[in-house]
Motif scaffolding. Structure first.
Motif, PDB file in Angstrom:
ATOM      1  N   LEU A  58      24.410  28.172  37.344  1.00  0.00           N
ATOM      2  CA  LEU A  58      25.673  28.747  37.794  1.00  0.00           C
ATOM      3  C   LEU A  58      25.415  29.619  39.023  1.00  0.00           C
ATOM      4  CD1 LEU A  58      28.581  28.711  36.624  1.00  0.00           C
ATOM      5  CD2 LEU A  58      28.044  30.912  35.580  1.00  0.00           C
ATOM      6  N   ILE A 146      39.493  43.328  45.617  1.00  0.00           N
ATOM      7  CA  ILE A 146      40.118  42.015  45.716  1.00  0.00           C
ATOM      8  C   ILE A 146      41.440  41.976  44.958  1.00  0.00           C
ATOM      9  CG2 ILE A 146      39.853  39.596  45.101  1.00  0.00           C
ATOM     10  CD1 ILE A 146      36.821  40.048  45.524  1.00  0.00           C
ATOM     11  N   VAL A 147      41.430  42.545  43.750  1.00  0.00           N
ATOM     12  CA  VAL A 147      42.615  42.411  42.911  1.00  0.00           C
ATOM     13  C   VAL A 147      43.724  43.335  43.393  1.00  0.00           C
ATOM     14  CG1 VAL A 147      43.485  42.575  40.580  1.00  0.00           C
ATOM     15  CG2 VAL A 147      41.177  41.762  40.974  1.00  0.00           C
TER      16      VAL A 147
ATOM     17  N   ILE B  24      36.894  36.904  34.712  1.00  0.00           N
ATOM     18  CA  ILE B  24      36.439  35.979  35.746  1.00  0.00           C
ATOM     19  C   ILE B  24      35.114  35.350  35.325  1.00  0.00           C
ATOM     20  CG2 ILE B  24      34.991  37.294  37.366  1.00  0.00           C
ATOM     21  CD1 ILE B  24      38.134  35.362  38.319  1.00  0.00           C
ATOM     22  N   GLU B  25      34.288  36.102  34.606  1.00  0.00           N
ATOM     23  CA  GLU B  25      33.039  35.524  34.122  1.00  0.00           C
ATOM     24  C   GLU B  25      33.306  34.457  33.063  1.00  0.00           C
ATOM     25  OE1 GLU B  25      29.961  35.658  35.278  1.00  0.00           O
ATOM     26  OE2 GLU B  25      30.932  36.753  36.891  1.00  0.00           O
ATOM     27  N   ARG B  28      34.623  31.273  35.004  1.00  0.00           N
ATOM     28  CA  ARG B  28      33.827  30.801  36.130  1.00  0.00           C
ATOM     29  C   ARG B  28      33.022  29.534  35.835  1.00  0.00           C
ATOM     30  NH1 ARG B  28      29.503  32.508  39.344  1.00  0.00           N
ATOM     31  NH2 ARG B  28      28.623  33.713  37.661  1.00  0.00           N
ATOM     32  N   PRO B  29      32.328  29.441  34.701  1.00  0.00           N
ATOM     33  CA  PRO B  29      31.570  28.200  34.462  1.00  0.00           C
ATOM     34  C   PRO B  29      32.469  26.965  34.489  1.00  0.00           C
ATOM     35  CG  PRO B  29      30.952  29.885  32.872  1.00  0.00           C
ATOM     36  CD  PRO B  29      32.146  30.407  33.612  1.00  0.00           C
ATOM     37  N   VAL B  32      33.490  26.188  38.030  1.00  0.00           N
ATOM     38  CA  VAL B  32      32.355  25.569  38.734  1.00  0.00           C
ATOM     39  C   VAL B  32      32.279  24.087  38.381  1.00  0.00           C
ATOM     40  CG1 VAL B  32      29.833  25.475  38.816  1.00  0.00           C
ATOM     41  CG2 VAL B  32      31.013  27.675  39.021  1.00  0.00           C
ATOM     42  N   ASP B  51      30.489  26.570  46.550  1.00  0.00           N
ATOM     43  CA  ASP B  51      31.178  27.447  47.494  1.00  0.00           C
ATOM     44  C   ASP B  51      32.685  27.427  47.247  1.00  0.00           C
ATOM     45  OD1 ASP B  51      28.863  28.241  48.690  1.00  0.00           O
ATOM     46  OD2 ASP B  51      29.029  26.902  50.413  1.00  0.00           O
ATOM     47  N   VAL B  52      33.196  26.248  46.978  1.00  0.00           N
ATOM     48  CA  VAL B  52      34.631  26.157  46.728  1.00  0.00           C
ATOM     49  C   VAL B  52      34.982  26.870  45.422  1.00  0.00           C
ATOM     50  CG1 VAL B  52      36.550  24.574  46.317  1.00  0.00           C
ATOM     51  CG2 VAL B  52      34.855  24.045  48.068  1.00  0.00           C
ATOM     52  N   GLN B  54      33.592  29.387  44.266  1.00  0.00           N
ATOM     53  CA  GLN B  54      33.614  30.805  44.645  1.00  0.00           C
ATOM     54  C   GLN B  54      34.982  31.179  45.230  1.00  0.00           C
ATOM     55  OE1 GLN B  54      31.228  33.295  44.841  1.00  0.00           O
ATOM     56  NE2 GLN B  54      32.280  34.653  46.271  1.00  0.00           N
ATOM     57  N   GLU B  55      35.460  30.337  46.106  1.00  0.00           N
ATOM     58  CA  GLU B  55      36.768  30.606  46.698  1.00  0.00           C
ATOM     59  C   GLU B  55      37.855  30.625  45.637  1.00  0.00           C
ATOM     60  OE1 GLU B  55      38.040  28.271  49.975  1.00  0.00           O
ATOM     61  OE2 GLU B  55      35.984  27.875  50.585  1.00  0.00           O
ATOM     62  N   CYS B  57      37.566  31.443  42.512  1.00  0.00           N
ATOM     63  CA  CYS B  57      37.490  32.680  41.729  1.00  0.00           C
ATOM     64  C   CYS B  57      38.078  33.853  42.515  1.00  0.00           C
ATOM     65  CB  CYS B  57      36.049  32.973  41.330  1.00  0.00           C
ATOM     66  SG  CYS B  57      35.428  31.841  40.076  1.00  0.00           S
ATOM     67  N   ILE B  58      37.750  33.921  43.777  1.00  0.00           N
ATOM     68  CA  ILE B  58      38.299  35.008  44.591  1.00  0.00           C
ATOM     69  C   ILE B  58      39.822  34.883  44.680  1.00  0.00           C
ATOM     70  CG2 ILE B  58      38.323  36.023  46.903  1.00  0.00           C
ATOM     71  CD1 ILE B  58      35.746  36.570  45.447  1.00  0.00           C
ATOM     72  N   LEU B  61      41.366  36.039  41.535  1.00  0.00           N
ATOM     73  CA  LEU B  61      41.358  37.503  41.483  1.00  0.00           C
ATOM     74  C   LEU B  61      42.497  38.074  42.317  1.00  0.00           C
ATOM     75  CD1 LEU B  61      37.553  38.315  41.778  1.00  0.00           C
ATOM     76  CD2 LEU B  61      39.046  38.933  39.893  1.00  0.00           C
ATOM     77  N   ARG B  62      42.636  37.554  43.491  1.00  0.00           N
ATOM     78  CA  ARG B  62      43.650  38.107  44.379  1.00  0.00           C
ATOM     79  C   ARG B  62      45.057  37.805  43.893  1.00  0.00           C
ATOM     80  NH1 ARG B  62      42.011  35.670  49.894  1.00  0.00           N
ATOM     81  NH2 ARG B  62      43.943  36.621  50.566  1.00  0.00           N
TER      82      ARG B  62
END
Lengths: 280, 191
Positions: A58, A146-147, B24-25, B28-29, B32, B51-52, B54-55, B57-58, B61-62
């Protein structure tokens, strides 16, 4: 085959109920990641495919990573035509400046102020943020940025003001000027008018506590004797007028002293808040 | 996959940083795997897909503060965002490939851990990835969400805007299509 054929609402040929149930069970099993026994070749392929997705570890979550250029990382993709400027090296100015100069420990007063600020934010900001929310020194700070970028802006500004106040208290006026400039930049990013008013008032008070002499050229002596301090000039701050300085978020003045003390301010924020900062 | 607990989601939406980080944790898997399933390997690695992810997840969050307003299940919210990000990445990849020689796409399996079995799995996985490209977008999305992410039929229904029953019918059609497609290539696959 079986009699349990259902009329399908879809235009394609109907699917056997038994098949639907068997397929559903198969997909449930595959989705849970367990190996599916039997000689179903497709099931084996799907199982291998699913397992293959987990073969690489991961990746670490990088909170500071930015949307567009993240693709261009090591994948060999071309970045967007205007994506270059978003690649910012430093992660978090607050963290890096703190780690570089461990001069300013968090004092109980600072903590109280920060908690008070958090409570003010929680009640006045319209966002019900937990009062125990992260501060800029907190490991979870990137999450807050971010949030809740609005909340993060206020806290970052407050944090800079607190540090500036400590510098003033310790008669490190060069540091204080830099920190005040930085705080002014951060205050300019805050949206909530009430918060802006409050933070500007604090900034003005700090500026009034600075000595009248112009910013000396690089005398970063952290432990100046008290006798050296001139009487606080009540008129105006030396580098920037109290009112005007807040409105001008240009970080350029801080470079004049050549301190190298303050890296670019919260580099992650600009691209996260394009509407606030149209050009950075 | 077990969906995140609603209370955890609620606390995260309200701005609790610890809950947000935990949430988010948890997702996330799966995010991914979703991105890897859709984007595959480039140069033998999942770097781009990661990388995507990651985007995604961000972006999740936002978007968290706005989550409640949408009135959708949380998983649907997450994979709605993920679908958009993957589509963006695929468009970018097409643009990039249009002007770049294809040498970057190297099918060499990674020989690092447990080489032989790993290579075999990777090979089979790559064949399946190829088959998936022949599915309709909807069928492919359903298979990815059901198998790669591990969502239930109900959760997939929320994500793609279908009833669970319709998802079950559609996923059977997708599997049937995959079997037909595989039949044409299985001859060359050692069992």
């Amino acid at each position: 085959m079986s009699e349990t054929r259902r009329p399908s609402p879809h235009r394609q040929s109907p699917v056997e109920l038994e098949t639907v149930q068997a397929d559903d069970a198969l997909l449930d099993a595959l989705g849970s990641g367990v190996a599916v026994p039997g000689d179903d070749e497709l099931a084996a392929m799907l199982g291998a495919w699913r397992a293959d997705l987990d073969t690489e570890p991961l990746p670490a979550l990088r909170y500071e990573a930015l949307p567009t250029p993240a693709i261009s990382g090591d994948g060999g993709w071309a970045p967007g035509p205007d994506g270059e400027t978003q690649v910012l090296p430093t992660v978090d100015a607050t963290h890096s400046s703190r780690s570089r100069r461990t001069v300013v420990p968090l004092r109980p007063r600072t903590v109280r102020l920060a908690v008070a600020a958090a409570v003010v934010i929680a009640t006045a900001g319209g966002v019900s943020v937990a009062a125990a929310g992260a501060q800029p020194s907190d490991p979870l700070w990137p999450v807050v940025k971010i949030v809740h970028p609005g909340v993060a802006d206020v806290r970052a500004a407050q944090d800079a003001i607190d540090k500036a106040r400590e510098a003033v208290d310790e008669h490190r006026y060069d540091d204080a000027r830099l920190l005040i400039d930085r705080a002014a930049t951060l205050v300019a990013r805050v949206r909530d008018p009430q918060q802006v008013q409050r933070l500007r008032t604090e900034l003005d008070q700090l500026r009034a506590m600075l000595p009248a002499s112009p910013p000396g050229t690089g005398r970063p002596t952290p432990t100046q004797p008290h006798g050296q301090t001139p009487s606080p000039a009540p008129s105006t701050g030396p580098s920037t007028a109290p009112g005007a300085g807040v409105g001008s978020p240009s970080p350029s003045p801080s470079s004049s002293t050549g301190h190298g003390l303050l890296p670019p301010l919260l580099p992650g924020l600009p691209s996260l808040l394009p509407s606030i900062l149209p050009h950075l | 996959m077990t969906a995140p607990h609603p209370q955890l989601v609620e606390r995260a939406v309200q701005g609790d940083p610890q809950a947000t980080a935990t949430l988010i944790e948890q997702i996330r898997p799966n995010v991914v795997r979703y991105c890897r399933a859709h984007l595959g390997r480039i140069g033998g690695r999942h770097t781009t897909a990661d990388d995507v992810s990651q985007e995604v997840c961000i972006a999740v969050l936002r978007s968290l503060p706005a989550f409640r307003d949408q009135g959708r299940p949380f998983t649907a919210f997450v994979y709605g965002i993920a679908a958009h990000k993957v589509a963006d990445a695929q468009r970018a990849a097409v643009r990039h490939l249009a002007v770049t020689p294809v040498e970057a796409i190297n099918d060499q399996p990674d020989a690092a851990p447990g080489p032989e079995q790993h290579a075999l799995n990777t090979d089979t996985a790559r064949r399946l990835s190829e088959l998936l490209t022949h599915l309709s977008d909807l069928h492919r999305e359903i298979i990815v969400l059901r198998v790669a992410v591990g969502l239930s039929a109900e959760e997939v229904g929320g994500a793609v805007g279908m009833s669970p029953a319709a998802v079950r019918v559609a996923q059977s059609r997708a599997l049937s299509r995959l079997r037909n497609l595989a039949g044409t290539v299985f001859n060359e696959v050692p069992a």
